[in-house]
Scaffold this motif. Structure first.
Motif, mmCIF file in Angstrom:
data_model
loop_
_atom_site.group_PDB
_atom_site.id
_atom_site.type_symbol
_atom_site.label_atom_id
_atom_site.label_comp_id
_atom_site.label_asym_id
_atom_site.label_seq_id
_atom_site.Cartn_x
_atom_site.Cartn_y
_atom_site.Cartn_z
ATOM 1 N N LEU A 36 0.819 -1.215 0.000
ATOM 2 C CA LEU A 36 0.000 0.000 0.000
ATOM 3 C C LEU A 36 0.852 1.265 0.000
ATOM 4 O O LEU A 36 0.463 2.278 -0.587
ATOM 5 N N LYS A 37 2.010 1.192 0.645
ATOM 6 C CA LYS A 37 2.887 2.369 0.714
ATOM 7 C C LYS A 37 3.227 2.881 -0.688
ATOM 8 O O LYS A 37 3.183 4.084 -0.954
ATOM 9 N N LYS A 38 3.524 1.944 -1.595
ATOM 10 C CA LYS A 38 3.851 2.327 -2.982
ATOM 11 C C LYS A 38 2.646 2.979 -3.656
ATOM 12 O O LYS A 38 2.772 3.981 -4.361
ATOM 13 N N VAL A 39 1.480 2.393 -3.443
ATOM 14 C CA VAL A 39 0.244 2.921 -4.034
ATOM 15 C C VAL A 39 -0.023 4.334 -3.535
ATOM 16 O O VAL A 39 -0.402 5.228 -4.312
ATOM 17 N N TYR A 40 0.186 4.559 -2.245
ATOM 18 C CA TYR A 40 -0.054 5.884 -1.676
ATOM 19 C C TYR A 40 0.940 6.921 -2.210
ATOM 20 O O TYR A 40 0.569 8.073 -2.440
ATOM 21 N N GLN A 41 2.177 6.514 -2.403
ATOM 22 C CA GLN A 41 3.165 7.442 -2.963
ATOM 23 C C GLN A 41 2.765 7.873 -4.377
ATOM 24 O O GLN A 41 2.896 9.041 -4.743
ATOM 25 N N GLU A 42 2.231 6.941 -5.143
ATOM 26 C CA GLU A 42 1.801 7.236 -6.522
ATOM 27 C C GLU A 42 0.546 8.097 -6.561
ATOM 28 O O GLU A 42 0.288 8.788 -7.548
ATOM 29 N N ASN A 43 -0.266 8.036 -5.493
ATOM 30 C CA ASN A 43 -1.571 8.694 -5.512
ATOM 31 C C ASN A 43 -1.719 9.829 -4.499
ATOM 32 O O ASN A 43 -2.827 10.293 -4.258
ATOM 33 N N ASP A 44 -0.601 10.267 -3.918
ATOM 34 C CA ASP A 44 -0.592 11.435 -3.033
ATOM 35 C C ASP A 44 -1.526 11.257 -1.832
ATOM 36 O O ASP A 44 -2.325 12.122 -1.505
ATOM 37 N N ILE A 45 -1.409 10.098 -1.180
ATOM 38 C CA ILE A 45 -2.173 9.819 0.039
ATOM 39 C C ILE A 45 -1.198 9.816 1.218
ATOM 40 O O ILE A 45 -0.154 9.171 1.166
ATOM 41 N N ASP A 46 -1.567 10.540 2.289
ATOM 42 C CA ASP A 46 -0.657 10.721 3.420
ATOM 43 C C ASP A 46 -0.827 9.705 4.542
ATOM 44 O O ASP A 46 0.086 9.501 5.337
ATOM 45 N N GLY A 47 -2.009 9.122 4.635
ATOM 46 C CA GLY A 47 -2.239 8.193 5.733
ATOM 47 C C GLY A 47 -3.552 7.462 5.558
ATOM 48 O O GLY A 47 -4.337 7.762 4.652
ATOM 49 N N SER A 48 -3.791 6.497 6.454
ATOM 50 C CA SER A 48 -4.983 5.668 6.293
ATOM 51 C C SER A 48 -5.561 5.231 7.630
ATOM 52 O O SER A 48 -4.922 5.332 8.677
ATOM 53 N N VAL A 49 -6.783 4.710 7.537
ATOM 54 C CA VAL A 49 -7.427 3.991 8.631
ATOM 55 C C VAL A 49 -7.559 2.541 8.162
ATOM 56 O O VAL A 49 -8.199 2.270 7.139
ATOM 57 N N ALA A 50 -6.922 1.626 8.901
ATOM 58 C CA ALA A 50 -6.985 0.197 8.577
ATOM 59 C C ALA A 50 -8.192 -0.411 9.285
ATOM 60 O O ALA A 50 -8.351 -0.247 10.502
ATOM 61 N N VAL A 51 -9.025 -1.107 8.522
ATOM 62 C CA VAL A 51 -10.296 -1.624 9.032
ATOM 63 C C VAL A 51 -10.282 -3.149 9.028
ATOM 64 O O VAL A 51 -9.776 -3.769 8.082
ATOM 65 N N GLN A 52 -10.866 -3.736 10.074
ATOM 66 C CA GLN A 52 -10.894 -5.186 10.204
ATOM 67 C C GLN A 52 -11.602 -5.844 9.008
ATOM 68 O O GLN A 52 -12.558 -5.307 8.465
ATOM 69 N N SER A 95 -7.879 0.000 25.669
ATOM 70 C CA SER A 95 -7.961 1.456 25.838
ATOM 71 C C SER A 95 -6.587 2.122 25.832
ATOM 72 O O SER A 95 -6.475 3.313 25.547
ATOM 73 N N ALA A 96 -5.540 1.356 26.110
ATOM 74 C CA ALA A 96 -4.183 1.917 26.096
ATOM 75 C C ALA A 96 -3.617 2.038 24.676
ATOM 76 O O ALA A 96 -2.587 2.678 24.474
ATOM 77 N N GLU A 97 -4.282 1.413 23.712
ATOM 78 C CA GLU A 97 -3.804 1.428 22.316
ATOM 79 C C GLU A 97 -4.258 2.725 21.646
ATOM 80 O O GLU A 97 -5.406 2.880 21.266
ATOM 81 N N LYS A 98 -3.324 3.662 21.488
ATOM 82 C CA LYS A 98 -3.676 4.990 20.990
ATOM 83 C C LYS A 98 -4.186 4.969 19.549
ATOM 84 O O LYS A 98 -4.968 5.824 19.148
ATOM 85 N N LYS A 99 -3.713 3.998 18.756
ATOM 86 C CA LYS A 99 -4.153 3.963 17.356
ATOM 87 C C LYS A 99 -5.465 3.198 17.159
ATOM 88 O O LYS A 99 -6.010 3.194 16.059
ATOM 89 N N LEU A 100 -5.970 2.561 18.205
ATOM 90 C CA LEU A 100 -7.270 1.905 18.087
ATOM 91 C C LEU A 100 -8.354 2.971 18.219
ATOM 92 O O LEU A 100 -8.512 3.584 19.270
ATOM 93 N N LYS A 101 -9.090 3.194 17.152
ATOM 94 C CA LYS A 101 -10.060 4.296 17.111
ATOM 95 C C LYS A 101 -11.507 3.838 17.215
ATOM 96 O O LYS A 101 -12.385 4.626 17.567
ATOM 97 N N GLY A 102 -11.760 2.581 16.874
ATOM 98 C CA GLY A 102 -13.141 2.129 16.910
ATOM 99 C C GLY A 102 -13.263 0.667 16.560
ATOM 100 O O GLY A 102 -12.266 -0.058 16.474
ATOM 101 N N PHE A 272 -13.207 12.765 12.698
ATOM 102 C CA PHE A 272 -14.077 11.664 13.139
ATOM 103 C C PHE A 272 -13.308 10.620 13.927
ATOM 104 O O PHE A 272 -13.728 10.181 15.007
ATOM 105 N N TYR A 273 -12.164 10.195 13.399
ATOM 106 C CA TYR A 273 -11.364 9.146 14.042
ATOM 107 C C TYR A 273 -10.343 9.676 15.038
ATOM 108 O O TYR A 273 -9.602 8.884 15.629
ATOM 109 N N ASP A 274 -10.280 10.995 15.207
ATOM 110 C CA ASP A 274 -9.298 11.589 16.135
ATOM 111 C C ASP A 274 -7.889 11.105 15.795
ATOM 112 O O ASP A 274 -7.176 10.560 16.641
ATOM 113 N N LEU A 275 -7.497 11.311 14.558
ATOM 114 C CA LEU A 275 -6.190 10.812 14.085
ATOM 115 C C LEU A 275 -5.058 11.754 14.530
ATOM 116 O O LEU A 275 -5.257 12.959 14.564
#
Length: 275
Positions: A36-52, A95-102, A272-275
């Protein structure tokens, strides 16, 4: 920042990922951050939310591990059994996992049309606010009635509808979906993702013109402050490439103001996700 509010990772296992049928054979392989990192570099995306994509706590841990190792993964939407009597202890642990948003449950796969309204599930949802967690609603259009009753129960809980509730774009069905989406959008704690749309159209023959009426309706009823761009990568690859998915939304929102476009392409997801 350009934020992709909805993407997945997996190490492909035929049994675990049995939902990936013959028509989706192109995604029967591993999809990990280095891809995904390569795809984001090609498409000017800075970050993501990974969903189960799998309904286990191991999936939640897998995504959190990837997020710890990759700065571009800004948040994780995990899975836990919200119906469990032990759910409060599970949430306390995470609750201690800062990147867990929902959290998310694959409600679209439940045979019970009223799954969202079952007392044990409602009890689990009632705990989310305490931990500052959001909830992703993954449903098909026939479950929108239950979703409407569901969101009414929790006026202070932040919800987001995944994939504009998967309208049957391929079949041209619109009215029933549109009426209920409009009702849900009346609740200002509910957001909606402009994601997962090309895979609800015909994989091989979809056109932007077929999808624009659905996006237009979502924009009109939710407004530019409560919709967010998502790719649904790598699932989107069964019907197109990442550039096409992003361009579909970018072209659609082109007439909006700079501020509105920035909100849809990242600002709303950050808020929304408090990123």
């Amino acid at each position: 920042m350009n934020i992709d509010s909805h993407q997945h990772f997996w190490k492909y296992e035929p049994v675990k990922h049995a939902w990936i049928d013959e028509d989706m054979a192109v995604i029967r392989r591993d999809f990990l951050p280095e891809d995904l990192k390569k795809v984001y570099q090609e498409n000017d995306i800075d970050g993501s939310v990974a969903v189960q994509a799998d309904q286990t706590l191991a999936e939640t841990d897998f995504l959190l591990d990837l997020a710890d190792q990759n700065d571009f993964i800004k948040g994780v939407v995990g899975w836990a059994d919200l119906r469990s009597n032990a759910i409060d202890a599970v949430m306390e642990k995470y609750s201690a996992e800062k990147k867990l948003k929902g959290w998310r449950h694959i409600v679209q796969g439940e045979a019970d049309h009223n799954f969202l309204m079952r007392p044990s599930f409602l009890k689990g949802i009632s705990l989310l606010e305490k931990y500052g967690h959001v909830y992703d609603i993954l449903i098909f259009p026939h479950q929108l009635g239950a979703a409407l009753e569901f969101v009414k129960q929790f006026p202070n809980q932040k919800f987001v509808i995944d994939h504009i509730a998967k309208p049957y774009i391929k079949d041209g069905f619109f009215e029933g979906w549109a009426i209920l989406i409009k009702e849900i959008a009346r609740y200002e704690n509910v957001y909606c993702k402009l994601s997962g749309m090309i895979t609800e159209a015909d994989y091989k023959t979809w056109t932007p013109q077929q999808i624009i009426p659905y996006m237009d309706w979502v924009l009109n009823v939710f407004g530019p402050d409560r919709i967010m761009y998502g790719s649904d990568w790598p699932v989107c690859l069964v019907a197109g490439n990442y550039g096409q998915v992003k361009q579909l939304v970018v072209d659609f929102i082109a007439p909006l103001s700079d501020g509105e476009r920035m909100a849809i392409m990242g600002g709303n997801a950050i808020e929304f996700y408090d990123l």
